[in-house]
Each structure stands twice: as C-alpha cells, then as structure tokens.
Design a protein around this motif. Sequence first.
Motif, PDB file in Angstrom:
ATOM      1  N   HIS A 112       6.163  48.176  -3.849  1.00  0.00           N
ATOM      2  CA  HIS A 112       6.447  46.724  -4.755  1.00  0.00           C
ATOM      3  C   HIS A 112       6.820  47.679  -6.480  1.00  0.00           C
ATOM      4  CE1 HIS A 112       2.923  47.176  -5.800  1.00  0.00           C
ATOM      5  NE2 HIS A 112       3.053  46.793  -7.301  1.00  0.00           N
ATOM      6  N   LEU A 113       6.457  48.864  -6.215  1.00  0.00           N
ATOM      7  CA  LEU A 113       7.035  49.812  -7.995  1.00  0.00           C
ATOM      8  C   LEU A 113       7.661  50.957  -7.597  1.00  0.00           C
ATOM      9  CD1 LEU A 113       3.122  51.141  -8.846  1.00  0.00           C
ATOM     10  CD2 LEU A 113       4.703  49.044  -9.714  1.00  0.00           C
ATOM     11  N   ARG A 114       8.467  51.120  -6.495  1.00  0.00           N
ATOM     12  CA  ARG A 114       9.540  51.983  -6.242  1.00  0.00           C
ATOM     13  C   ARG A 114      10.655  51.489  -6.735  1.00  0.00           C
ATOM     14  NH1 ARG A 114       7.000  54.223  -1.187  1.00  0.00           N
ATOM     15  NH2 ARG A 114       8.855  52.194  -0.315  1.00  0.00           N
ATOM     16  N   PRO A 115      10.827  50.514  -6.326  1.00  0.00           N
ATOM     17  CA  PRO A 115      12.262  50.039  -6.219  1.00  0.00           C
ATOM     18  C   PRO A 115      12.400  49.852  -8.284  1.00  0.00           C
ATOM     19  CG  PRO A 115      11.391  48.271  -5.066  1.00  0.00           C
ATOM     20  CD  PRO A 115      10.124  49.475  -5.611  1.00  0.00           C
ATOM     21  N   LEU A 116      10.989  49.207  -8.975  1.00  0.00           N
ATOM     22  CA  LEU A 116      11.003  49.584  -9.919  1.00  0.00           C
ATOM     23  C   LEU A 116      11.557  50.727 -11.025  1.00  0.00           C
ATOM     24  CD1 LEU A 116       8.138  47.218 -10.915  1.00  0.00           C
ATOM     25  CD2 LEU A 116      10.749  46.380 -11.011  1.00  0.00           C
ATOM     26  N   MET A 117      11.075  51.671 -10.689  1.00  0.00           N
ATOM     27  CA  MET A 117      11.608  53.535 -10.826  1.00  0.00           C
ATOM     28  C   MET A 117      12.883  53.270 -10.562  1.00  0.00           C
ATOM     29  SD  MET A 117       8.741  53.170 -12.457  1.00  0.00           S
ATOM     30  CE  MET A 117       9.193  54.439 -13.684  1.00  0.00           C
ATOM     31  N   VAL A 118      12.952  53.579  -9.289  1.00  0.00           N
ATOM     32  CA  VAL A 118      14.312  53.784  -8.685  1.00  0.00           C
ATOM     33  C   VAL A 118      15.757  52.668 -10.053  1.00  0.00           C
ATOM     34  CG1 VAL A 118      16.109  53.155  -6.946  1.00  0.00           C
ATOM     35  CG2 VAL A 118      13.690  54.172  -6.726  1.00  0.00           C
ATOM     36  N   SER A 119      15.316  51.662 -10.299  1.00  0.00           N
ATOM     37  CA  SER A 119      16.530  51.076 -11.127  1.00  0.00           C
ATOM     38  C   SER A 119      16.501  51.310 -12.396  1.00  0.00           C
ATOM     39  CB  SER A 119      15.773  49.498 -10.868  1.00  0.00           C
ATOM     40  OG  SER A 119      16.096  49.137  -9.444  1.00  0.00           O
ATOM     41  N   LEU A 120      15.003  51.979 -13.061  1.00  0.00           N
ATOM     42  CA  LEU A 120      14.715  52.106 -14.191  1.00  0.00           C
ATOM     43  C   LEU A 120      15.364  53.663 -14.566  1.00  0.00           C
ATOM     44  CD1 LEU A 120      13.716  52.105 -16.628  1.00  0.00           C
ATOM     45  CD2 LEU A 120      11.445  53.524 -16.872  1.00  0.00           C
ATOM     46  N   ALA A 121      14.894  54.336 -13.508  1.00  0.00           N
ATOM     47  CA  ALA A 121      16.437  55.359 -13.226  1.00  0.00           C
ATOM     48  C   ALA A 121      18.107  55.529 -13.242  1.00  0.00           C
ATOM     49  CB  ALA A 121      15.456  56.849 -12.539  1.00  0.00           C
ATOM     50  N   SER A 122      17.576  54.465 -12.633  1.00  0.00           N
ATOM     51  CA  SER A 122      19.724  54.722 -12.257  1.00  0.00           C
ATOM     52  C   SER A 122      19.968  53.904 -14.060  1.00  0.00           C
ATOM     53  CB  SER A 122      19.796  53.379 -11.246  1.00  0.00           C
ATOM     54  OG  SER A 122      19.111  53.734  -9.775  1.00  0.00           O
ATOM     55  N   ALA A 123      19.698  53.025 -14.207  1.00  0.00           N
ATOM     56  CA  ALA A 123      20.478  52.582 -15.443  1.00  0.00           C
ATOM     57  C   ALA A 123      19.679  53.729 -16.529  1.00  0.00           C
ATOM     58  CB  ALA A 123      18.586  51.120 -16.323  1.00  0.00           C
TER      59      ALA A 123
ATOM     60  N   LYS B 211      29.140  49.968 -20.446  1.00  0.00           N
ATOM     61  CA  LYS B 211      28.902  50.466 -21.458  1.00  0.00           C
ATOM     62  C   LYS B 211      27.815  49.606 -21.759  1.00  0.00           C
ATOM     63  CE  LYS B 211      28.711  52.118 -26.223  1.00  0.00           C
ATOM     64  NZ  LYS B 211      29.185  52.185 -27.486  1.00  0.00           N
ATOM     65  N   LEU B 212      28.708  48.047 -22.489  1.00  0.00           N
ATOM     66  CA  LEU B 212      27.098  47.153 -22.564  1.00  0.00           C
ATOM     67  C   LEU B 212      26.598  46.730 -21.027  1.00  0.00           C
ATOM     68  CD1 LEU B 212      26.464  44.733 -24.762  1.00  0.00           C
ATOM     69  CD2 LEU B 212      27.819  43.303 -23.538  1.00  0.00           C
ATOM     70  N   PHE B 213      27.225  46.872 -19.734  1.00  0.00           N
ATOM     71  CA  PHE B 213      26.316  46.380 -18.916  1.00  0.00           C
ATOM     72  C   PHE B 213      25.152  47.221 -18.494  1.00  0.00           C
ATOM     73  CE2 PHE B 213      25.632  47.522 -14.192  1.00  0.00           C
ATOM     74  CZ  PHE B 213      25.561  46.363 -13.436  1.00  0.00           C
ATOM     75  N   SER B 214      25.280  48.476 -19.064  1.00  0.00           N
ATOM     76  CA  SER B 214      24.712  49.608 -18.715  1.00  0.00           C
ATOM     77  C   SER B 214      23.344  49.446 -19.849  1.00  0.00           C
ATOM     78  CB  SER B 214      25.009  50.823 -18.388  1.00  0.00           C
ATOM     79  OG  SER B 214      25.752  51.555 -19.863  1.00  0.00           O
ATOM     80  N   MET B 215      23.909  48.790 -20.900  1.00  0.00           N
ATOM     81  CA  MET B 215      22.702  48.799 -22.078  1.00  0.00           C
ATOM     82  C   MET B 215      22.088  47.342 -21.884  1.00  0.00           C
ATOM     83  SD  MET B 215      24.812  50.160 -25.388  1.00  0.00           S
ATOM     84  CE  MET B 215      23.511  49.648 -26.757  1.00  0.00           C
ATOM     85  N   GLN B 216      22.858  46.582 -20.775  1.00  0.00           N
ATOM     86  CA  GLN B 216      21.897  45.455 -20.501  1.00  0.00           C
ATOM     87  C   GLN B 216      20.749  45.261 -20.081  1.00  0.00           C
ATOM     88  OE1 GLN B 216      21.980  42.298 -22.468  1.00  0.00           O
ATOM     89  NE2 GLN B 216      24.029  41.869 -23.080  1.00  0.00           N
ATOM     90  N   ALA B 217      21.146  46.707 -17.969  1.00  0.00           N
ATOM     91  CA  ALA B 217      20.508  46.408 -17.776  1.00  0.00           C
ATOM     92  C   ALA B 217      18.896  46.565 -18.102  1.00  0.00           C
ATOM     93  CB  ALA B 217      21.162  47.266 -16.233  1.00  0.00           C
TER      94      ALA B 217
END
Length: 361
Positions: free
Chosen positions: A61-72, A107-113
Amino acid sequence: MSGNWSLPSSAPPTDWVAPTFTRAAQFRVGATFVLFLFAACSNLALLVSVCQGRGRRLASHLRPLMVSLASADLMMTFVVMPLDAVWNVTVQWHGGDALCKLLCFLKLFSMQASAFILVVISLDRQHAILHPLDALSAHHRNRRMLAVAWSLSLLLAAPQLFIFRTIKADGVDFTQCATHGSFRERWQETVYNMFNFVTLYVIPLLVMSCCYTQILIKINRQHLKNKAGESCLRRSGTDMIPKARMKTLKMTIIIVVSFVVCWTPYYLLGIWYWFQPEMLRVTPEYVHHALFVFGNLNTCCDPVIYGFYTPSFRADLARCWCCGTRESGASPRSLDHLSAQQCPHSGEQESDAASINQAGS
C-alpha cells in the motif's frame, strides 16, 4: 504568477519597451537547468528502485504512493522546468496556440498532482497511526485516493485549456501566451488565481496539518499513558507504534515540510501581485526569479529525503555505482574494495526488508 512577462492590455504606449532576456532571467534559467538535471536523475532513480529494485519490498500500500509522488515530481521536472526556462530565453511565445494551451494545462496539472499526492500520503499515515489494525484495507483505500487525486488534478487544470491563448500585441512584433481577453474584469482573473492558490496550497496544507496534528495528539496520549504506567508497549498491542512506522512517519512529515518551505514564499509573492500588480515596479526582478527557483527545489528534496530514510534506495544507488565502475574498466582489486564499501550485503538487505515490512503494517 507564471514567471513570464505579460502583454500590454491594449495598444502599447509609445514608451513601452519589449521585455528582454535580463541577467536575473539568465540566473533563473541556469539554476533551473541545474535543478532539472538533479531532479530528473534522482526521481528516475527513485521510480526505478521502487518498481524494479529493492524498493519493491516496500509494503504494497506504500509502493503506489511513492510511485505517484515520483511521477508527479517527474512531471514537474519535465514539463514545468523546461517550459519555464525556454520561455524566459525566448521572452515571447513561439509555440503556437495549441501548444500554449497544452503546456499551460500540463503545468497546472503537475503542480496540482504533486500537492494532492502529498495529501494522500498524509491521510495514509494518519490512518496507519490512528487505526493500526485496519492495515488490510490500506492497499485498496490508497489506490482509490490516488485515483481521486489524479482525477481532481485533471479537472482543476482543465480551465487552462480555455483561458490561455496566443495574443499578438498591436503595433509591435511581440506574441505572448497569456490569459489576456479571457476575463472581462481584472477581479475575475484575481478570483481565478486565488481559486488555484487555494486548491494548490491552502487546502492541501490544511488537510496535511489536520492529519499530522491528530497523529501527534495520538502519540502524545500514548506517551502519557506509558509514562503514568497505565499501559505498556507490546509489539503485538493495538497501542503499539512500531519503530519502522515511526520512521516512515518522520519521512513523510519532512517531505510535507519541504513542500511548505519551498513554495510558501513564491505563493505569498503571487498573492501580492494579484492584488497589487504595481509591486513589480517596487521589488527587484531577481527576487521573483529566485523564489520560483526555490519552489522548484521541492522536486529535488523528495528523493533525497526518501533516500535518507530508506536503506533499499541507497543500496540500489550503490549497486548502480558498482556496475558503472565495472563498466568503466576499473581494476578487479579496486572493484572488490569498492564493492565491500558500497555494495549492499545480504545481512543489510534482510534488515532493510524487515524494517520495510514493519513500516507497511
């Protein structure tokens, strides 16, 4: 404040001078290039580690969080930074109307994510500390929250596709990608900018503050109980907060603090500009550029913080270093010495895996 120059509202005055690539803007471009290289390398390394390296031992359950953070962070790196640098070099817009709309949207999408994923991480840590026995549902809960975060980011960034356009100034050879003409009154544009500020910064900050406040209250209450002798910590007890989970909590708190520290000065400057545009004349140009660069520093902080708290990430980096040294043609003796110092051993891997598994509970 996008950091780019705006067009005059109507026919330019006789004394209007087209903006140029100033020394302050040159500093901004140079600093952005350095941050781009570091952020790209570090976040790609983090993504590879979590997906294919030792980071796969991270709780499911932590892996998707870190993948999403790195992707953003990578979206910020490959969209916001190059766009800002090139735009400052060219001064005006040469990409056409479609690219103007698309890049301003991204630009705004990446900042929001980036902001919303930090909120999801905070909510996950709050649930892990306050409801430690509900770990089995964490995987599905986090995936649902991430889906909401990405979808909401798309929705909130969508207006950029309609309000940004290429505008050519009358009487001069100058084209800009701007919101000119999309709002009938200036207060409407101010309301739109304030709405983005609230969704980008205020709401995420409030939610994250509430999450970590409740966590600290929980930890304090447990500490008082233990101190008074009313209960004792047992590794299998419901009041237990494992050491590895506390380590993960500290990591996420520092990640959130870095977000607040890096972006607060720039957003405060933006509020000042939205209500008093004449502030551009009374504040040095290098201040605006320096604060935007400082905000982008946040994309570099996340992988550094993660690496500091995660031995598996450091082990993956050491392994890559060892492989790179072998390919460079170093002598076997020097390779053996380097491997003994930097390449992870099985005992380190086992202890790392144990701590990661505890963090996921």
